[in-house]
Design a protein around this motif. Structure first.
Motif, PDB file in Angstrom:
ATOM      1  N   LEU A  46      29.165  48.073  32.876  1.00  0.00           N
ATOM      2  CA  LEU A  46      28.788  48.410  34.236  1.00  0.00           C
ATOM      3  C   LEU A  46      29.983  48.104  35.130  1.00  0.00           C
ATOM      4  N   PRO A  47      30.568  49.127  35.784  1.00  0.00           N
ATOM      5  CA  PRO A  47      31.714  48.865  36.665  1.00  0.00           C
ATOM      6  C   PRO A  47      31.256  48.105  37.912  1.00  0.00           C
ATOM      7  N   VAL A  48      31.942  47.003  38.192  1.00  0.00           N
ATOM      8  CA  VAL A  48      31.580  46.139  39.308  1.00  0.00           C
ATOM      9  C   VAL A  48      32.831  45.821  40.114  1.00  0.00           C
ATOM     10  N   THR A 104      38.040  46.356  40.137  1.00  0.00           N
ATOM     11  CA  THR A 104      36.880  46.794  39.371  1.00  0.00           C
ATOM     12  C   THR A 104      36.917  46.148  37.992  1.00  0.00           C
ATOM     13  N   TYR A 105      35.807  45.527  37.643  1.00  0.00           N
ATOM     14  CA  TYR A 105      35.654  44.882  36.338  1.00  0.00           C
ATOM     15  C   TYR A 105      34.512  45.571  35.605  1.00  0.00           C
ATOM     16  N   ASN A 106      34.625  45.655  34.296  1.00  0.00           N
ATOM     17  CA  ASN A 106      33.587  46.268  33.479  1.00  0.00           C
ATOM     18  C   ASN A 106      32.766  45.162  32.832  1.00  0.00           C
ATOM     19  N   ILE A 107      31.548  45.000  33.321  1.00  0.00           N
ATOM     20  CA  ILE A 107      30.656  43.951  32.842  1.00  0.00           C
ATOM     21  C   ILE A 107      29.813  44.519  31.702  1.00  0.00           C
ATOM     22  N   PRO A 108      29.889  43.914  30.513  1.00  0.00           N
ATOM     23  CA  PRO A 108      29.092  44.410  29.393  1.00  0.00           C
ATOM     24  C   PRO A 108      27.614  44.041  29.570  1.00  0.00           C
ATOM     25  N   VAL A 109      26.763  45.051  29.514  1.00  0.00           N
ATOM     26  CA  VAL A 109      25.329  44.846  29.724  1.00  0.00           C
ATOM     27  C   VAL A 109      24.519  45.570  28.656  1.00  0.00           C
TER      28      VAL A 109
END
Length: 155
Positions: A59-61, A67-72
């Motif tokens: 999820l791009p945050v 912008t960081y990509n948080i694994p969900v």
């Protein structure tokens, strides 16, 4: 990659509201292209397991103008959309979970949006958008601290 409602519906067991769930997943994957739908085994806290539809990926945050990509991973039980998805942050090996107001130590996402879930009003896209906002204010993961390699001392 986008997924058609038809291909998603074929993945779903008959006990799901297939048309509705396929539509919600299709819209979510069209808006969040890094999420992938698949049937997978979910293990509950009591040790029982069940095959559930999941949406997993990053999820791009935005946090501090980056912008960081948080694994969900969002798990949809067969009672979805009457019940909210079970949402988890799934850190990579290089990451660690930051326990906070919205994330437990095991990565479970705990949001007022999920607690106040109303079928027909709430959906996956708005849930993911809420997660983006909340994670942008308080990121649920950080990089593991790197320990310095030990150097041989000269004697």
């Amino acid at each position: 990659m986008s997924y058609s409602k038809c291909s998603i519906r074929k993945m779903l067991p008959k006990n799901y509201l297939r048309k509705h769930v396929a539509h919600d997943i299709n819209v979510a994957t069209a808006n969040f292209k890094t999420l992938v739908p698949r049937m997978d085994k979910f293990v509950y806290n009591d040790g029982t397991s069940k095959d559930l539809m999941s949406l997993s990926g990053t999820l791009p945050v935005k946090f501090n103008d980056m912008t960081y990509n948080i694994p969900v991973c969002l798990w949809l039980e067969d009672s979805y959309p009457q019940t909210p998805p079970l949402c988890y942050v799934r850190p990579t090996q290089e990451m660690m979970i930051i326990r906070g107001n919205y994330t437990s130590s095991n990565g479970e996402v705990e949001l007022p949006y999920l607690e106040e879930w109303k079928s027909g009003e709430c959906n996956l896209v708005s849930l993911l958008q809420v997660m983006q906002v909340v994670f942008g204010e308080c990121p649920p993961v950080c990089m593991q601290p790197h320990s310095e390699p030990e150097h041989a001392s000269c004697k």
